[in-house]
Scaffold this active site. Structure first.
Site, mmCIF file in Angstrom:
data_model
loop_
_atom_site.group_PDB
_atom_site.id
_atom_site.type_symbol
_atom_site.label_atom_id
_atom_site.label_comp_id
_atom_site.label_asym_id
_atom_site.label_seq_id
_atom_site.Cartn_x
_atom_site.Cartn_y
_atom_site.Cartn_z
ATOM 1 N N ASP A 195 0.830 -1.193 0.000
ATOM 2 C CA ASP A 195 0.000 0.000 0.000
ATOM 3 C C ASP A 195 0.875 1.258 0.000
ATOM 4 O OD1 ASP A 195 -0.980 -1.243 3.206
ATOM 5 O OD2 ASP A 195 0.878 -0.229 2.664
ATOM 6 N N ASP A 238 1.131 4.784 1.557
ATOM 7 C CA ASP A 238 0.665 5.741 2.549
ATOM 8 C C ASP A 238 1.246 7.123 2.249
ATOM 9 O OD1 ASP A 238 -0.656 3.684 3.800
ATOM 10 O OD2 ASP A 238 1.021 3.205 5.108
ATOM 11 N N ASP A 241 9.964 3.470 13.071
ATOM 12 C CA ASP A 241 10.763 2.412 13.687
ATOM 13 C C ASP A 241 12.155 2.241 13.072
ATOM 14 O OD1 ASP A 241 9.471 1.431 11.446
ATOM 15 O OD2 ASP A 241 8.546 -0.285 12.439
HETATM 16 P P1 ATP Z 1 4.308 -3.587 5.277
HETATM 17 O O1 ATP Z 1 4.787 -3.296 3.898
HETATM 18 O O2 ATP Z 1 4.513 -4.991 5.624
HETATM 19 O O3 ATP Z 1 2.942 -3.046 5.543
HETATM 20 P P2 ATP Z 1 5.173 -1.301 6.698
HETATM 21 O O4 ATP Z 1 6.529 -0.848 7.135
HETATM 22 O O5 ATP Z 1 4.493 -0.487 5.674
HETATM 23 O O6 ATP Z 1 5.303 -2.803 6.240
HETATM 24 P P3 ATP Z 1 2.960 -0.670 8.389
HETATM 25 O O7 ATP Z 1 2.464 -1.377 9.587
HETATM 26 O O8 ATP Z 1 2.082 -0.532 7.208
HETATM 27 O O9 ATP Z 1 4.293 -1.425 7.971
HETATM 28 O O10 ATP Z 1 3.462 0.744 8.877
HETATM 29 C C1 ATP Z 1 3.649 1.864 8.018
HETATM 30 C C2 ATP Z 1 4.782 2.736 8.547
HETATM 31 O O11 ATP Z 1 4.465 3.216 9.871
HETATM 32 C C3 ATP Z 1 6.111 2.010 8.712
HETATM 33 O O12 ATP Z 1 6.836 1.980 7.503
HETATM 34 C C4 ATP Z 1 6.791 2.842 9.781
HETATM 35 O O13 ATP Z 1 7.350 4.010 9.238
HETATM 36 C C5 ATP Z 1 5.637 3.231 10.677
HETATM 37 N N1 ATP Z 1 5.450 2.266 11.780
HETATM 38 C C6 ATP Z 1 4.694 1.152 11.780
HETATM 39 N N2 ATP Z 1 4.744 0.507 12.944
HETATM 40 C C7 ATP Z 1 5.553 1.230 13.743
HETATM 41 C C8 ATP Z 1 5.998 1.102 15.079
HETATM 42 N N3 ATP Z 1 5.626 0.068 15.820
HETATM 43 N N4 ATP Z 1 6.822 2.054 15.572
HETATM 44 C C9 ATP Z 1 7.188 3.111 14.813
HETATM 45 N N5 ATP Z 1 6.813 3.269 13.552
HETATM 46 C C10 ATP Z 1 6.006 2.364 13.004
HETATM 47 MG MG MG Z 2 2.377 -0.781 5.044
#
Ligand code: ATP
Ligand code: MG
Length: 450
Positions: free
Chosen positions: A69, A71, A145
């Site tokens: 996705d 964002d 993170d």
């Molecule tokens: P995926 O592609 O598997 O969804 P993702 O990194 O995009 O991985 P998301 O849960 O969609 O994971 O989170 C979007 C963004 O929000 C992350 O890339 C990160 O920048 C931030 N984020 C998510 N979880 C945390 C956390 N626990 N602590 C700090 N930042 C976070």
């Molecule tokens: Mg994501």
């Protein structure tokens, strides 16, 4: 001024000015961003705001993966974002963000925010209880993170804004927490799980300083709401790299806290093989873009513990079917203490398990009834898995494979002779045999049907 000085002095804290990578210095192109996301960033920018694609999408594009996705992060507040779009909805109570609907897509637009610093915002273990303060883009990068998750891509200029060295880490395929690892894990222990998941998903090496505290802090996982753990665990299992990820959880000492029975299962004869075959099958399906059910996955992860407890009960002389149901309840109850599997999944898991003995019955109307069961497909896939591991006879699995596609006449010819006459001849023995077959999902007793 003081903040800038502090930022320079405290290692791990991001410098104030981002390093901006122009399009010539990286390979991410605006055409890789779906139209909807580009339209949203454009509109925000036209209205005078900053707007970037952020997080996982930029990371995945830099790593050569296909993002799930896209964002968007902006300096506009939700109230400023909403009127710019025809179909935009403010969601979330604690932290508000905007869902913008464009065609069939839903884009998540969040306002830059800062991590809260006062003591009230954490529990006694240092876990952040809220992070709902708007902030600058620098602060927004710092509260994320991992460095590779804190990159901002501007589709208009094709620039990548990097406050924390994420581009370098992407290139080195290195997963590194932003800031001091112990503090960051204390703030949110789920980050440990995310580290393992992202490393497995994108074949990254976890930076030694990021990896080191995990085994020591693994018990903080107990402190995380079980529903949140389920969400992250589901992502892990459906990542297409579940085999590597589960291995990672074990390597870093996280598995016991999440799937308390997993380690037990993996020590049982056949348990490891069952899970390996199951996960390999799931990973292949995910990579081919086919649907996978979380219920099926949790059913496979816990099956051998059910079998173990079930065997123990029947060995004590309990009747097979009630014993199976009791084993199912016990295993799910222990699991629920860590990760709360939503009720609807729990019901499906039980159905998949409870249907296994019913595959043995190939006489009369029972096979037809089973075929009509809502959960037949998943239970049948589960049977195939058991057969692939030598736990159910191949013959049985093949029979069901043929039976499904057979014509009504063929089906009738396939049915086994009814057990009724045999039962009449020697009721005690017939029941005993059937019970033995039911109580032996490893297939020895049902081998007689081969
Ligand atoms: P995926 O592609 O598997 O969804 P993702 O990194 O995009 O991985 P998301 O849960 O969609 O994971 O989170 C979007 C963004 O929000 C992350 O890339 C990160 O920048 C931030 N984020 C998510 N979880 C945390 C956390 N626990 N602590 C700090 N930042 C976070
Ligand atoms: Mg994501």
């Amino acid at each position: 001024m003081i903040r800038r000085l502090l930022a320079r002095l405290i290692p791990g804290r991001p410098a104030r000015a981002p390093r901006i990578y122009p399009p010539g210095e990286h390979a991410v192109r605006r055409e890789q961003i779906p139209r909807g996301a580009r339209m949203v960033t454009e509109k925000l920018q036209e209205a005078g705001y900053k707007a970037f694609v952020v997080g996982g999408a930029v990371r995945d594009l830099l790593l050569g993966l296909v993002p799930k996705d896209f964002d968007i992060a902006t300096d506009a507040t939700p109230e400023q974002v909403k009127p710019l779009f025809r179909r935009a909805y403010i969601i979330g109570r604690r932290f508000r963000l905007v869902h913008v609907h464009v065609g069939g897509e839903v884009l998540e637009v969040s306002t830059f925010r800062a991590a809260q610093k006062n003591d009230d915002a954490t529990d006694e273990h240092g876990r952040l209880l809220s992070d709902n303060v708007y902030g600058t883009q620098t602060e927004d990068a710092a509260r994320r993170d991992f460095t590779i998750n804190a990159l901002y891509f501007d589709p208009a200029t094709e620039e990548i804004w990097d406050y924390v060295g994420g581009v370098t880490d992407c290139r080195a395929r290195r997963l590194k927490l932003i800031g001091p690892p112990t503090t960051r894990y204390r703030e949110d222990p789920v980050r440990m799980l995310r580290a393992v998941r992202l490393a497995a998903k994108a074949s990254l090496t976890i930076d030694p300083k990021t990896a080191a505290p995990i085994p020591k802090l693994a018990n903080l996982m107990h402190n995380v709401p079980p529903a949140r753990l389920f969400d992250e665990m589901q992502k892990l299992l459906l990542s297409g790299r579940a085999t590597e990820a589960l291995q990672g959880l074990r390597t870093h000492g996280l598995s016991g806290g999440l799937l308390p029975l997993l380690d037990v299962v993996l020590e049982q004869p056949g348990g490891t093989r069952f899970i390996e075959v199951a996960l390999a099958g799931t990973d292949a399906r995910v990579r081919e873009g086919k649907p996978v059910s979380p219920a099926f996955l949790f059913a496979t992860l816990l099956w051998h513990e059910v079998v173990q407890q079930w065997h123990a009960a029947t060995a004590r002389g309990e009747r097979p079917i009630p014993a199976l149901h009791q084993a199912m309840e016990q295993v799910l109850a222990v699991q629920a203490q860590r990760i709360s599997v939503p009720r609807r999944f729990e019901a499906s898991i039980k159905e998949i398990w409870a249907m296994q003995p019913r595959f043995e019955q190939r006489a009369g109307v029972r096979p037809y009834r089973l075929l009509e069961h809502e959960r037949f497909r998943a239970a049948y896939d589960f049977l195939l898995l058991r057969a692939a591991c030598g736990e159910a006879p191949d013959d049985l699995a093949n029979w069901w494979t043929r039976f499904q596609d057979a014509s009504p006449l063929e089906r009738e010819a396939m049915l086994r002779p009814s057990e009724a006459p045999r039962k009449r001849r020697s009721r005690g023995r017939g029941r005993k045999q059937r019970d033995a077959a039911l109580a032996d999902p490893a297939g020895d007793a049902s081998g007689s049907e081969r």
